[in-house]
Design a protein around this motif. Sequence first.
Motif, PDB file in Angstrom:
ATOM      1  N   PRO A  56     -44.956  -2.967 -15.048  1.00 41.42           N
ATOM      2  CA  PRO A  56     -44.965  -4.149 -15.921  1.00 41.42           C
ATOM      3  C   PRO A  56     -44.830  -5.427 -15.109  1.00 41.42           C
ATOM      4  O   PRO A  56     -44.164  -5.453 -14.068  1.00 41.42           O
ATOM      5  N   THR A  57     -45.478  -6.478 -15.570  1.00 41.68           N
ATOM      6  CA  THR A  57     -45.475  -7.748 -14.831  1.00 41.68           C
ATOM      7  C   THR A  57     -44.716  -8.816 -15.602  1.00 41.68           C
ATOM      8  O   THR A  57     -44.642  -8.793 -16.833  1.00 41.68           O
ATOM      9  N   TRP A  58     -44.152  -9.737 -14.855  1.00 45.08           N
ATOM     10  CA  TRP A  58     -43.448 -10.854 -15.485  1.00 45.08           C
ATOM     11  C   TRP A  58     -44.445 -11.742 -16.228  1.00 45.08           C
ATOM     12  O   TRP A  58     -45.524 -12.025 -15.707  1.00 45.08           O
ATOM     13  N   PRO A  59     -44.111 -12.194 -17.427  1.00 48.09           N
ATOM     14  CA  PRO A  59     -45.008 -13.108 -18.152  1.00 48.09           C
ATOM     15  C   PRO A  59     -45.155 -14.433 -17.399  1.00 48.09           C
ATOM     16  O   PRO A  59     -44.216 -14.889 -16.724  1.00 48.09           O
ATOM     17  N   GLN A  60     -46.323 -15.027 -17.490  1.00 43.20           N
ATOM     18  CA  GLN A  60     -46.549 -16.335 -16.882  1.00 43.20           C
ATOM     19  C   GLN A  60     -45.917 -17.425 -17.738  1.00 43.20           C
ATOM     20  O   GLN A  60     -45.908 -17.338 -18.970  1.00 43.20           O
ATOM     21  N   ALA A  61     -45.384 -18.430 -17.089  1.00 41.15           N
ATOM     22  CA  ALA A  61     -44.781 -19.546 -17.826  1.00 41.15           C
ATOM     23  C   ALA A  61     -45.840 -20.258 -18.664  1.00 41.15           C
ATOM     24  O   ALA A  61     -46.957 -20.498 -18.196  1.00 41.15           O
ATOM     25  N   ASP A  62     -45.489 -20.585 -19.907  1.00 35.40           N
ATOM     26  CA  ASP A  62     -46.425 -21.303 -20.784  1.00 35.40           C
ATOM     27  C   ASP A  62     -46.068 -22.789 -20.862  1.00 35.40           C
ATOM     28  O   ASP A  62     -46.334 -23.455 -21.856  1.00 35.40           O
ATOM     29  N   PHE A  63     -45.427 -23.272 -19.780  1.00 31.44           N
ATOM     30  CA  PHE A  63     -45.048 -24.683 -19.700  1.00 31.44           C
ATOM     31  C   PHE A  63     -45.233 -25.144 -18.266  1.00 31.44           C
ATOM     32  O   PHE A  63     -45.461 -24.327 -17.363  1.00 31.44           O
ATOM     33  N   ASP A  64     -45.129 -26.431 -18.040  1.00 36.50           N
ATOM     34  CA  ASP A  64     -45.276 -27.006 -16.707  1.00 36.50           C
ATOM     35  C   ASP A  64     -43.954 -26.832 -15.962  1.00 36.50           C
ATOM     36  O   ASP A  64     -42.978 -27.537 -16.240  1.00 36.50           O
TER      37      ASP A  64
END
Length: 368
Positions: free
Chosen positions: A292-300
């Motif tokens: 499983p992979t870490w989710p990508q940030a959906d913010f700056d």
Amino acid sequence: MESKENTGQESPEDTMTYVSGPSKYWTGDPRDLLVASEAFDLNSFIRDATPGWGASKKKALKAMAKRAVDFSELQERLYAASKEGASDSVLLILQGLDTAGKGGIVRHVIGQVDPQGVALKAFKAPTEEERAHDFLWRVRPHFPRPGYIGVFDRSHYEDLLVPTSARNANQESIFTADEDELNRRYHDIYEMELEAVRAGMKVIKVCLVVSYEEQGERLMERLERPDKHWKFSTGDLDTRDNWSAYQDAYSEVIRRTSTRIAPWYVIPGDHKWYARLAVQEILVRTLEGINPTWPQADFDVDAAKDRLSASLTPEVLSSHAHEKSGDAGSQDKNEGESKSKKSKKFDKKKSDASASQDAPHISVSAWG
């Protein structure tokens, strides 16, 4: 009943993105060493063996402690990935006679991960309401959701083991089932597990097996210690009186339900440390296969850092000095150094993981 579906299980060396891996004292993958074959028979099974482990108990305990770090991270990644839509989950089914060590697996292995990502269910004898429904009616609602590790302490396999044991021992039971009913249950269990696997669940079935002598000693300990009397049941003595009937029932059920999509791992249980070590390694390698992979940030991220940094300037913090004790200065310094070290360690870990993506991977029960 054998599945013809190949789930394409990947090995850890194909998927690992961080530097760790199994202990060097494992001489093979315990999933290969402990999986039940089509000819499996408990009557020839050695219960005090330690298949695949080439070292002492002391080294096993150290290896478990080290591997717990991997286990914890992988479980957190599994949970986090589900927040971005990943469908993966893991179901650990624990079976075995009383004193086999199921509770110890829950405490000492599953206890190594965040309980927020664990769904534990202990199945007792079905209630009158549950018996009024199909035998799987009470099971389905407890399957783990995406991101979770589900644990069944006993399971729907009791609905095969109990009537089969009663048949073998020529005993009368309210849970008796004829051969047609048993065959239907075998079929329904297979179909349910196939459906679960296709939905993204890894089904790990573990049977913990202790010797007649070892079980007797563990039961005697419960009788000799008042704080253990609550765990004792006279039904365990009935089981011992019909030991061969129960061993044959387990052999039959395991042979008929160990499939490619959901194999049985039969683990010698006389040495508690080995059983826990083996279950931990099976779980970790299964999670490594999922990767499983870490989710990508959906913010700056940079903008968020700049905004947070602005709130951590000496001028701003001085206006909140009344929130801390007077001797907090030295404590803050120590904490700051500790956080700095952790940050550097995390950055190095990320760097190692990134580099590894471009480099060659190193093979690192009856009802109670």
